[in-house]
Design an enzyme around this catalytic site. Structure first.
Site, PDB file in Angstrom:
ATOM      1  CB  THR A 319      44.916  52.887  50.696  1.00  0.00           C
ATOM      2  OG1 THR A 319      45.325  54.150  51.244  1.00  0.00           O
ATOM      3  CG2 THR A 319      46.160  52.053  50.414  1.00  0.00           C
ATOM      4  CG  HIS A 371      53.820  34.924  52.142  1.00  0.00           C
ATOM      5  ND1 HIS A 371      53.261  34.040  51.255  1.00  0.00           N
ATOM      6  CD2 HIS A 371      55.122  35.052  51.770  1.00  0.00           C
ATOM      7  CE1 HIS A 371      54.168  33.651  50.385  1.00  0.00           C
ATOM      8  NE2 HIS A 371      55.317  34.251  50.673  1.00  0.00           N
TER       9      HIS A 371
END
Length: 400
Positions: A319, A371
């Site tokens: 992006t 994560h």
């Protein structure tokens, strides 16, 4: 014969949408393949077109929620051959023929006086040959006393002060589109379901900018498209995904799905909201092919012609908030992907190079990642690989 206009199938997961806009008027005569309406679903916005030519009759109004396969209008094919279009134009031509002929007979002086005074030569009795209006005829008419002009007021009346805006008019309430509702839901879901973390780095854009400047003209002549930054970053991302395969994976329940292909999603801003079309097989595409594919995907998204298949299957997202001037941000994951790279504005800044302070075009990079799947070491390594590939593009060629 009346042909039914139905909501076309949009993909197995889409069962309904909102007919947000009609592109034609009720009762209008439409052409075959002419866009008729705009349909908003929870995933894409698309257009419906006419299968035949004829007169259209609406069955539903704009703003109505409709189901896939529902009849929204009918087209009467027998009305496609309306009154011949030449008829009125022929009549107009016949009616206008004397006027055109008379205008052609007028001298340049007569036409000039007509333009200056506003006097229509057709209303003036001509004294010339065959009744032609002469310059003298026009001047004679112009010398006649005109009606007295109204005496202007000493000063213009002051304009009334604008009425205060009522409290209720200071706001408007518009129902969220299905696409916007889905975007909101997916963004919140991504934050709730993933252990999202963002790591940052900065990249010196000098090498890429020098390459673009050196080869841009030849690139455009050969490929018909400009060499942009996105193709460099796409290649850098593919390089980094190969080096750090954990980023090219996703979680499916209690299973890790490892991807071995490189379909990269590109975030595109449209009037309807953010869309993320996928560029397929980026590892096999050249720079020109990537630039063309990105341009075509962005155009389809902005024109409302994107399909569900264009949005599915991406393994990683890029992006670029820098095109709007963003200096730094923390992009949100595009589920079920495990990472997204945010690009930002390029600004000249002082940096230390070999013990010297120099001015370089610098960009901040942001990598948000899940994560649960990607450890900090892998995320940082991935971003460093992207940085190295941009600062030294030769690495992309030799895979270093």
């Amino acid at each position: 014969m009346a042909i039914e206009v139905k909501i076309p199938p949009m993909g197995e997961s889409i069962t309904s949408g909102v007919l947000s806009k009609w592109h034609v008027a009720d009762g209008a005569v439409v052409k075959k393949d002419q866009p008729l309406f705009e349909l908003e679903t929870d995933k894409i916005t698309s257009e419906g077109t006419a299968e035949v030519a004829g007169k259209i009759t609406f069955k539903v109004t704009a703003g109505t929620e409709v189901k896939i396969g529902q009849i929204v209008a009918s087209i009467d094919e027998s009305a496609s051959v309306a009154a011949p279009a030449t008829a009125p134009s022929e009549a107009s031509a016949k009616e206008g023929a004397p006027v055109a002929a008379k205008s052609a007979e007028q001298s340049p002086a007569v036409r000039r006086i007509a333009a200056e005074t506003g006097i229509d030569p057709a209303s003036v009795a001509g004294s010339g040959k065959a009744g032609r209006v002469t310059k003298g005829d026009m001047l004679a008419v112009g010398e006649k006393p005109a009606a007295p002009a109204p005496v202007p007021a000493a000063a213009p009346a002051p304009k009334p002060a604008p009425a205060p805006v009522a409290t209720g008019e200071r706001q408007t309430r518009v129902k969220m589109t299905k696409l916007r509702q889905t975007i909101a839901s997916r963004l919140v879901s991504a934050q709730h379901e993933a252990a999202m973390l963002t790591t940052f780095n900065e990249v010196d854009m000098s090498a890429v900018m020098d390459l673009r400047k050196k080869y841009q003209d030849d690139f455009v002549k050969k490929n018909g498209v400009k060499l942009g930054f996105m193709s460099f970053f796409t290649k850098a991302v593919v390089h980094a995904l190969r080096e750090v395969p954990a980023v090219n994976a996703r979680i499916d329940g209690d299973t890790i799905v490892q991807n071995h292909y490189f379909d990269v999603s590109m975030a595109v801003s449209t009037e309807k909201g953010l869309m993320v079309p996928v560029i397929r097989n980026c590892d096999t595409l050249g720079m020109a092919d990537i630039e063309k594919a990105i341009g075509e995907a962005a155009k389809k998204a902005r024109d409302g012609k994107i399909t569900l298949a264009d949005l599915e299957g991406g393994v990683f997202t890029i992006t670029n908030g820098g095109i709007f001037g963003s200096m730094l941000s923390t992009p949100i994951l595009n589920a079920p992907q495990s990472a997204i790279l945010g690009l930002h504005a390029i600004n000249e800044r002082p940096v230390a190079v070999n013990g010297q302070v120099v001015i370089r075009p610098m960009m901040y990079l942001a990598l948000s990642y899940d994560h649960r799947l990607v450890d900090g070491k892998e995320a940082v390594t991935f971003l460093v690989k992207v940085k190295q590939a941009i600062e030294d593009p030769a690495r992309i060629l030799i895979g270093a």
